[in-house]
Design an enzyme around this catalytic site. Structure first.
Site, PDB file in Angstrom:
ATOM      1  N   LYS A 132       0.813  -1.224   0.000  1.00  0.00           N
ATOM      2  CA  LYS A 132       0.000   0.000   0.000  1.00  0.00           C
ATOM      3  C   LYS A 132       0.843   1.269   0.000  1.00  0.00           C
ATOM      4  CE  LYS A 132      -4.415  -1.680   1.523  1.00  0.00           C
ATOM      5  NZ  LYS A 132      -5.595  -1.519   2.321  1.00  0.00           N
ATOM      6  N   LYS A 135      -4.864  -8.972  -6.410  1.00  0.00           N
ATOM      7  CA  LYS A 135      -6.162  -9.229  -5.766  1.00  0.00           C
ATOM      8  C   LYS A 135      -7.182  -8.175  -6.189  1.00  0.00           C
ATOM      9  CE  LYS A 135      -6.367  -6.868  -1.363  1.00  0.00           C
ATOM     10  NZ  LYS A 135      -7.308  -6.735  -0.301  1.00  0.00           N
ATOM     11  N   LYS A 157     -10.606  -2.467  -3.804  1.00  0.00           N
ATOM     12  CA  LYS A 157     -11.359  -1.211  -3.941  1.00  0.00           C
ATOM     13  C   LYS A 157     -10.492  -0.125  -4.566  1.00  0.00           C
ATOM     14  CE  LYS A 157     -13.571  -1.557   0.588  1.00  0.00           C
ATOM     15  NZ  LYS A 157     -12.595  -1.815   1.654  1.00  0.00           N
TER      16      LYS A 157
HETATM   17  N1  AQP Z   1      -9.867  -9.804  -3.261  1.00  0.00           N
HETATM   18  C1  AQP Z   1     -10.321 -10.281  -2.111  1.00  0.00           C
HETATM   19  N2  AQP Z   1     -10.662 -11.590  -1.999  1.00  0.00           N
HETATM   20  C2  AQP Z   1     -11.158 -12.089  -0.818  1.00  0.00           C
HETATM   21  N3  AQP Z   1     -11.334 -11.307   0.289  1.00  0.00           N
HETATM   22  C3  AQP Z   1     -11.012 -10.008   0.204  1.00  0.00           C
HETATM   23  N4  AQP Z   1     -11.075  -8.991   1.086  1.00  0.00           N
HETATM   24  C4  AQP Z   1     -10.632  -7.854   0.508  1.00  0.00           C
HETATM   25  N5  AQP Z   1     -10.270  -8.084  -0.760  1.00  0.00           N
HETATM   26  C5  AQP Z   1     -10.498  -9.417  -0.985  1.00  0.00           C
HETATM   27  C6  AQP Z   1     -11.561  -9.137   2.453  1.00  0.00           C
HETATM   28  O1  AQP Z   1     -12.585  -8.189   2.663  1.00  0.00           O
HETATM   29  C7  AQP Z   1     -12.551  -7.778   4.025  1.00  0.00           C
HETATM   30  C8  AQP Z   1     -12.581  -6.290   4.108  1.00  0.00           C
HETATM   31  O2  AQP Z   1     -11.459  -5.733   3.504  1.00  0.00           O
HETATM   32  P1  AQP Z   1     -11.124  -4.203   3.763  1.00  0.00           P
HETATM   33  O3  AQP Z   1     -11.946  -3.357   2.915  1.00  0.00           O
HETATM   34  O4  AQP Z   1     -11.212  -3.886   5.181  1.00  0.00           O
HETATM   35  O5  AQP Z   1      -9.628  -4.095   3.429  1.00  0.00           O
HETATM   36  P2  AQP Z   1      -8.820  -4.499   2.197  1.00  0.00           P
HETATM   37  O6  AQP Z   1      -8.377  -5.904   2.327  1.00  0.00           O
HETATM   38  O7  AQP Z   1      -7.737  -3.510   2.150  1.00  0.00           O
HETATM   39  O8  AQP Z   1      -9.843  -4.379   0.976  1.00  0.00           O
HETATM   40  P3  AQP Z   1      -9.593  -3.845  -0.436  1.00  0.00           P
HETATM   41  O9  AQP Z   1     -10.854  -3.972  -1.181  1.00  0.00           O
HETATM   42  O10 AQP Z   1      -8.416  -4.467  -1.064  1.00  0.00           O
HETATM   43  O11 AQP Z   1      -9.365  -2.315  -0.205  1.00  0.00           O
HETATM   44  P4  AQP Z   1      -8.108  -1.456  -0.587  1.00  0.00           P
HETATM   45  O12 AQP Z   1      -8.098  -1.414  -2.073  1.00  0.00           O
HETATM   46  O13 AQP Z   1      -8.456  -0.152   0.047  1.00  0.00           O
HETATM   47  O14 AQP Z   1      -6.930  -2.126  -0.025  1.00  0.00           O
HETATM   48  C9  AQP Z   1     -11.309  -8.403   4.645  1.00  0.00           C
HETATM   49  O15 AQP Z   1     -11.705  -9.561   5.344  1.00  0.00           O
HETATM   50  C10 AQP Z   1     -10.478  -8.781   3.459  1.00  0.00           C
HETATM   51  O16 AQP Z   1      -9.656  -9.900   3.728  1.00  0.00           O
END
Ligand code: AQP
Length: 345
Positions: free
Chosen positions: A122, A206, A209
């Site tokens: 990140k 992965k 968002k």
């Molecule tokens: N690609 C994924 N596959 C399976 N699980 C996922 N999670 C996130 N991406 C995937 C799970 O969703 C929950 C919430 O995630 P979060 O929004 O708190 O944080 P994150 O992992 O940082 O999600 P993003 O979408 O990838 O956001 P950004 O882009 O901001 O980093 C968690 O249980 C996570 O494991």
């Protein structure tokens, strides 16, 4: 990370998990987290948090943050979390999270945080410009979990390393303060075909968002046409689907689409390939899109209905905050006493 001996923790089983209000939820969040939340609410006491303290580790528009928090809460309920059973609340409504995070910041070691791959991903090439909050994010996550002495945490695979750190922090706290079994050694609940949903544009990244390409993800707010279009354009290779799971090796995009089909239909990848092996993507993609629309349409509709009634979501969040505080406050009070803070503070 460290292998710990079995924990003498003897408290009740309890689930904690959270999602950041940092943008629209996608299929990865749904399959990696929300689907598991729904299944667990009938098995144990559950707390599902909207982690706005985590969200501000990267810039969030203050004028939009509360609305984003409401949207995640609406997504929980739309996916099937029952606010009468599970506790749904915004992290910032329970100040104890930040209080415990400070204590745990003094337990966690710099070397442990230096190993966290999510911070490296990140913060990218300019880590000196990342917020200190982003660096200590996993410690706040440990505080979220341990504030409720949660024994189980349903998450996607990307959170595995952070959950291991939570165990290390709990074990070190218990050891350093001579309080064996005070904090549990929390078990991550990761398994399942939806644990790692990959980008539709790159099978090695992965679904996220923060990916600048909206084509890389299925948003929970996408309508049927948008879903069909994104699946049609999803990156694939020219070969037909293999007959066995071994045949998906070195075919990350095919592996991801088969994994999505498996997760959405409640089957294993092997079972999907038993019936679909040999099929080209021209036939497989529309079947996958139909299945996705069928699964997500009710969630999307529920979400729209809930978002039209923000007062109802606010009521759910206020009730959840009160219930969460009732669990957190005595655990924090005991922790502060163990640490030796000023009596009565
Ligand atoms: N690609 C994924 N596959 C399976 N699980 C996922 N999670 C996130 N991406 C995937 C799970 O969703 C929950 C919430 O995630 P979060 O929004 O708190 O944080 P994150 O992992 O940082 O999600 P993003 O979408 O990838 O956001 P950004 O882009 O901001 O980093 C968690 O249980 C996570 O494991």
């Amino acid at each position: 990370m460290t292998d710990h001996p079995p924990s003498p923790y003897a408290g009740p089983p309890r689930v904690f998990s959270g999602v950041q209000p940092s943008g629209a939820l996608h299929l990865g969040n749904y399959l990696g987290a929300l689907v598991k939340f729904v299944a667990l609410q009938d098995q144990m006491e559950c707390l599902f948090c909207v982690v706005d303290l985590h969200a501000i580790t990267a810039w969030q528009d203050p004028a939009a943050l509360a609305a984003q928090t409401r949207e995640i809460a609406a997504a929980y309920v739309a996916a099937g979390v029952d606010p009468k059973k599970a506790i749904i609340f915004p992290q910032s409504a329970v100040r104890e999270h930040a209080d415990l995070a400070w204590i745990l910041n003094c337990v966690a070691r710099l070397g442990w945080l230096d190993r966290m791959t999510q911070f490296k991903e990140k913060s990218g090439k300019h880590k000196e410009r990342a917020s200190v909050g982003l660096y200590t994010y996993p410690v706040l996550q440990a505080a979220d979990i341990l504030l409720y002495k949660a024994t189980h945490v349903p998450v996607g695979e990307d959170q595995k390393q952070h959950l291991e750190l939570t165990r290390d922090i709990a074990a070190k706290f218990n050891h350093d303060f001579g309080a064996p079994g005070f904090f549990p050694l929390t078990e991550p609940l990761i398994e399942g075909p939806g644990a790692r949903v990959m980008s539709l544009r790159d099978g090695l990244a992965k679904m996220s968002k923060s990916d600048p390409s909206d084509q890389s993800r299925i948003n929970l707010t996408d309508d049927a046409d948008a879903i069909a279009g994104k699946i049609r354009r999803a990156k694939t290779d020219p070969a037909p689907l293999p007959e066995t799971v071994e045949g998906l090796k070195d075919r990350p995009e095919a592996d991801n689409l088969v994994g999505l089909f498996a997760a959405l239909s409640g089957q294993t990848k092997a079972r999907v390939l038993e019936t679909r092996g040999g099929q080209g993507f021209g036939a497989f993609k529309p079947a996958l899109a139909d299945l996705m629309v069928e699964t997500l349409a009710p969630v999307t509709q529920n979400m729209r209905r809930l978002m039209a009634d923000p007062a109802e979501i606010d009521r759910i969040l206020a009730d959840g905050s009160e219930r969460a505080r009732a669990i957190a406050a005595p655990i924090l009070a005991e922790t502060r006493k163990i640490v030796g803070y000023w009596p009565g503070s």
